[in-house]
Design a protein around this motif. Structure first.
Motif, PDB file in Angstrom:
ATOM      1  N   CYS A 124       5.560   4.766  -6.473  1.00  2.00           N
ATOM      2  CA  CYS A 124       4.580   3.792  -5.989  1.00  2.00           C
ATOM      3  C   CYS A 124       4.433   3.869  -4.465  1.00  2.00           C
ATOM      4  CB  CYS A 124       4.978   2.386  -6.416  1.00  2.00           C
ATOM      5  SG  CYS A 124       4.824   2.108  -8.198  1.00  2.00           S
ATOM      6  N   ALA A 125       5.552   4.048  -3.765  1.00  2.00           N
ATOM      7  CA  ALA A 125       5.492   4.130  -2.310  1.00  2.00           C
ATOM      8  C   ALA A 125       4.694   5.344  -1.855  1.00  2.00           C
ATOM      9  CB  ALA A 125       6.904   4.171  -1.727  1.00  2.00           C
ATOM     10  N   THR A 126       4.952   6.492  -2.474  1.00  2.00           N
ATOM     11  CA  THR A 126       4.222   7.689  -2.064  1.00  2.00           C
ATOM     12  C   THR A 126       2.754   7.612  -2.480  1.00  2.00           C
ATOM     13  OG1 THR A 126       5.002   8.823  -4.074  1.00  2.00           O
ATOM     14  CG2 THR A 126       6.245   9.202  -2.033  1.00  2.00           C
ATOM     15  N   ALA A 127       2.457   6.896  -3.554  1.00  2.00           N
ATOM     16  CA  ALA A 127       1.075   6.786  -4.016  1.00  2.00           C
ATOM     17  C   ALA A 127       0.202   5.973  -3.065  1.00  2.00           C
ATOM     18  CB  ALA A 127       1.035   6.170  -5.411  1.00  2.00           C
ATOM     19  N   VAL A 128       0.777   4.955  -2.413  1.00  2.00           N
ATOM     20  CA  VAL A 128      -0.037   4.138  -1.503  1.00  2.00           C
ATOM     21  C   VAL A 128      -0.125   4.744  -0.105  1.00  2.00           C
ATOM     22  CG1 VAL A 128       0.464   1.995  -2.754  1.00  2.00           C
ATOM     23  CG2 VAL A 128       1.889   2.638  -0.790  1.00  2.00           C
ATOM     24  N   LEU A 129       0.672   5.768   0.167  1.00  2.00           N
ATOM     25  CA  LEU A 129       0.711   6.343   1.514  1.00  2.00           C
ATOM     26  C   LEU A 129      -0.669   6.784   2.022  1.00  2.00           C
ATOM     27  CD1 LEU A 129       2.358   7.243   3.980  1.00  2.00           C
ATOM     28  CD2 LEU A 129       2.834   9.391   2.770  1.00  2.00           C
ATOM     29  N   PRO A 130      -1.480   7.504   1.242  1.00  2.00           N
ATOM     30  CA  PRO A 130      -2.790   7.890   1.766  1.00  2.00           C
ATOM     31  C   PRO A 130      -3.661   6.706   2.171  1.00  2.00           C
ATOM     32  CG  PRO A 130      -2.249   9.191  -0.171  1.00  2.00           C
ATOM     33  CD  PRO A 130      -1.229   8.102  -0.088  1.00  2.00           C
ATOM     34  N   ALA A 131      -3.655   5.643   1.362  1.00  6.26           N
ATOM     35  CA  ALA A 131      -4.449   4.454   1.688  1.00  6.26           C
ATOM     36  C   ALA A 131      -3.942   3.795   2.966  1.00  6.26           C
ATOM     37  CB  ALA A 131      -4.413   3.460   0.527  1.00  6.26           C
ATOM     38  N   PHE A 132      -2.625   3.763   3.134  1.00  2.00           N
ATOM     39  CA  PHE A 132      -2.049   3.169   4.340  1.00  2.00           C
ATOM     40  C   PHE A 132      -2.425   3.981   5.573  1.00  2.00           C
ATOM     41  CE2 PHE A 132       1.823   0.645   2.519  1.00  2.00           C
ATOM     42  CZ  PHE A 132       0.950  -0.104   1.747  1.00  2.00           C
ATOM     43  N   ARG A 133      -2.329   5.288   5.458  1.00  5.12           N
ATOM     44  CA  ARG A 133      -2.684   6.145   6.595  1.00  5.12           C
ATOM     45  C   ARG A 133      -4.149   5.988   6.958  1.00  5.12           C
ATOM     46  NH1 ARG A 133       0.933  11.531   5.015  1.00  5.12           N
ATOM     47  NH2 ARG A 133       2.739  10.969   6.316  1.00  5.12           N
ATOM     48  N   GLN A 134      -4.990   5.874   5.955  1.00  2.55           N
ATOM     49  CA  GLN A 134      -6.415   5.698   6.212  1.00  2.55           C
ATOM     50  C   GLN A 134      -6.677   4.359   6.905  1.00  2.55           C
ATOM     51  OE1 GLN A 134      -8.839   6.040   2.712  1.00  2.55           O
ATOM     52  NE2 GLN A 134     -10.758   5.737   3.805  1.00  2.55           N
ATOM     53  N   ALA A 135      -5.902   3.334   6.547  1.00  3.87           N
ATOM     54  CA  ALA A 135      -6.083   2.000   7.129  1.00  3.87           C
ATOM     55  C   ALA A 135      -5.386   1.849   8.482  1.00  3.87           C
ATOM     56  CB  ALA A 135      -5.561   0.938   6.165  1.00  3.87           C
ATOM     57  N   GLY A 136      -4.569   2.833   8.850  1.00  2.00           N
ATOM     58  CA  GLY A 136      -3.851   2.746  10.125  1.00  2.00           C
ATOM     59  C   GLY A 136      -2.533   2.018  10.047  1.00  2.00           C
ATOM     60  N   GLY A 137      -2.015   1.818   8.832  1.00  2.00           N
ATOM     61  CA  GLY A 137      -0.713   1.176   8.682  1.00  2.00           C
ATOM     62  C   GLY A 137      -0.596   0.449   7.363  1.00  2.00           C
ATOM     63  N   GLY A 138       0.570  -0.103   7.105  1.00  2.00           N
ATOM     64  CA  GLY A 138       0.790  -0.842   5.873  1.00  2.00           C
ATOM     65  C   GLY A 138       2.208  -1.353   5.779  1.00  2.00           C
ATOM     66  N   LYS A 139       2.454  -2.106   4.741  1.00  2.00           N
ATOM     67  CA  LYS A 139       3.763  -2.742   4.521  1.00  2.00           C
ATOM     68  C   LYS A 139       4.256  -2.426   3.113  1.00  2.00           C
ATOM     69  CE  LYS A 139       3.542  -5.382   8.351  1.00  2.00           C
ATOM     70  NZ  LYS A 139       4.573  -5.511   9.406  1.00  2.00           N
ATOM     71  N   ILE A 140       5.479  -1.930   3.024  1.00  2.00           N
ATOM     72  CA  ILE A 140       6.117  -1.707   1.722  1.00  2.00           C
ATOM     73  C   ILE A 140       7.354  -2.589   1.645  1.00  2.00           C
ATOM     74  CG2 ILE A 140       7.282  -0.049   0.218  1.00  2.00           C
ATOM     75  CD1 ILE A 140       5.547   2.140   1.464  1.00  2.00           C
ATOM     76  N   ILE A 141       7.423  -3.347   0.577  1.00  2.00           N
ATOM     77  CA  ILE A 141       8.585  -4.205   0.325  1.00  2.00           C
ATOM     78  C   ILE A 141       9.226  -3.729  -0.971  1.00  2.00           C
ATOM     79  CG2 ILE A 141       9.405  -6.554  -0.099  1.00  2.00           C
ATOM     80  CD1 ILE A 141       6.798  -7.517   1.307  1.00  2.00           C
ATOM     81  N   THR A 142      10.453  -3.265  -0.881  1.00  2.00           N
ATOM     82  CA  THR A 142      11.193  -2.865  -2.069  1.00  2.00           C
ATOM     83  C   THR A 142      12.113  -4.007  -2.483  1.00  2.00           C
ATOM     84  OG1 THR A 142      13.016  -1.876  -0.825  1.00  2.00           O
ATOM     85  CG2 THR A 142      11.123  -0.462  -1.301  1.00  2.00           C
TER      86      THR A 142
END
Length: 255
Positions: A124-142
């Motif tokens: 799940c973390a690697t799957a959201v990485l492209p969207a986060f990079r496109q948005a300029g950042g993001g937050k992952i909570i495990t």
């Protein structure tokens, strides 16, 4: 809502968000203004959770996902991006446990627990990485556990998976810091949910021992996780990454 903890305009995925800790966190994120995608394998439970969130005035959607299936996880992120327009927050909460002595686990049971709890967090973390990079950042909570810190005689694969989640969290935090992505873990203490209630009813002595060990003198409830999740999902934690925060009523602090 305004200020550091405002999640208005943000979109969050919460895996395993259709009950227990996941739903408690989803409600907290929604109350802070986020649109929430409830992701899980049970479509009926997903729909019920979305109805609860919408009854609170939240924007929410349901998506079916198997976190150990890369194609399913990719379909999840695509569906959320299409419906909500973006992905800013991932709460990787999906998990299972099977309680019994270590020598009695089959290898299939071992793999099932490790795959869902640890590998599922990674997929799940690697799957959201492209969207986060496109948005300029993001937050992952495990989501770790007290068993990320302590062993247990009848939870060997679960403890191994949750210890692994913390180390994975730290590694992803280091790897993706340059992308303005913060990755942090929450370590829930003993929380009163449908899953733990069954164990508590079968072992009241264990319940009493845990309560006695906890300075707050009670078990937690899912809503107790919401504040920490909102903090880690918000601008308030922009310089916080690679951490593992116990939310346990002081259990881990008590000798």
């Amino acid at each position: 809502m305004s200020g550091l903890f405002d999640l208005s305009g943000r979109a969050a995925i919460v895996t395993g968000g259709n009950g227990g800790i996941g739903l408690g966190i989803a409600k907290g994120l929604a109350a802070a203004g986020a649109a929430v995608a409830v992701a899980g394998r049970d479509a009926t439970k997903n729909a019920a959770a979305v109805a609860e969130l919408e009854a609170l005035g939240a924007s929410a959607m349901a998506v079916e996902v198997d976190v150990v299936d890369e194609a399913s996880v990719a379909a999840m992120t695509e569906a959320v991006s299409r419906r909500l327009g973006r992905i800013d927050i991932l709460v990787a909460n999906a998990g299972i446990n099977i309680r019994k002595p270590p020598e009695t686990y089959s290898l299939a049971e071992w793999h099932k627990i490790i795959d869902i709890n640890l590998t599922g967090t990674f997929t799940c973390a690697t799957a959201v990485l492209p969207a986060f990079r496109q948005a300029g950042g993001g937050k992952i909570i495990t989501i770790g556990s007290m068993s990320s810190l302590f062993g247990g005689g009848v939870i060997a694969p679960y403890a191994a998976s949750k210890g692994g989640v913390v180390q994975l969290t730290k590694s992803l935090a280091v790897a993706w810091a340059g992308d303005n992505i913060q990755v942090n873990a929450i370590l829930p203490g003993f929380i009163d949910t449908d899953l733990t209630r069954e164990g508590r009813s079968s072992s009241p002595q264990m319940f009493a021992k845990i309560t006695e060990r906890t300075p707050a003198d009670r078990w937690g409830v899912p809503a107790d996780l919401a504040g920490t999740a909102v903090y880690l999902a918000s601008r308030a934690s922009d310089f916080v990454t690679g951490t593992a925060i116990p939310v346990d009523g002081g259990y881990a602090a008590q000798i």
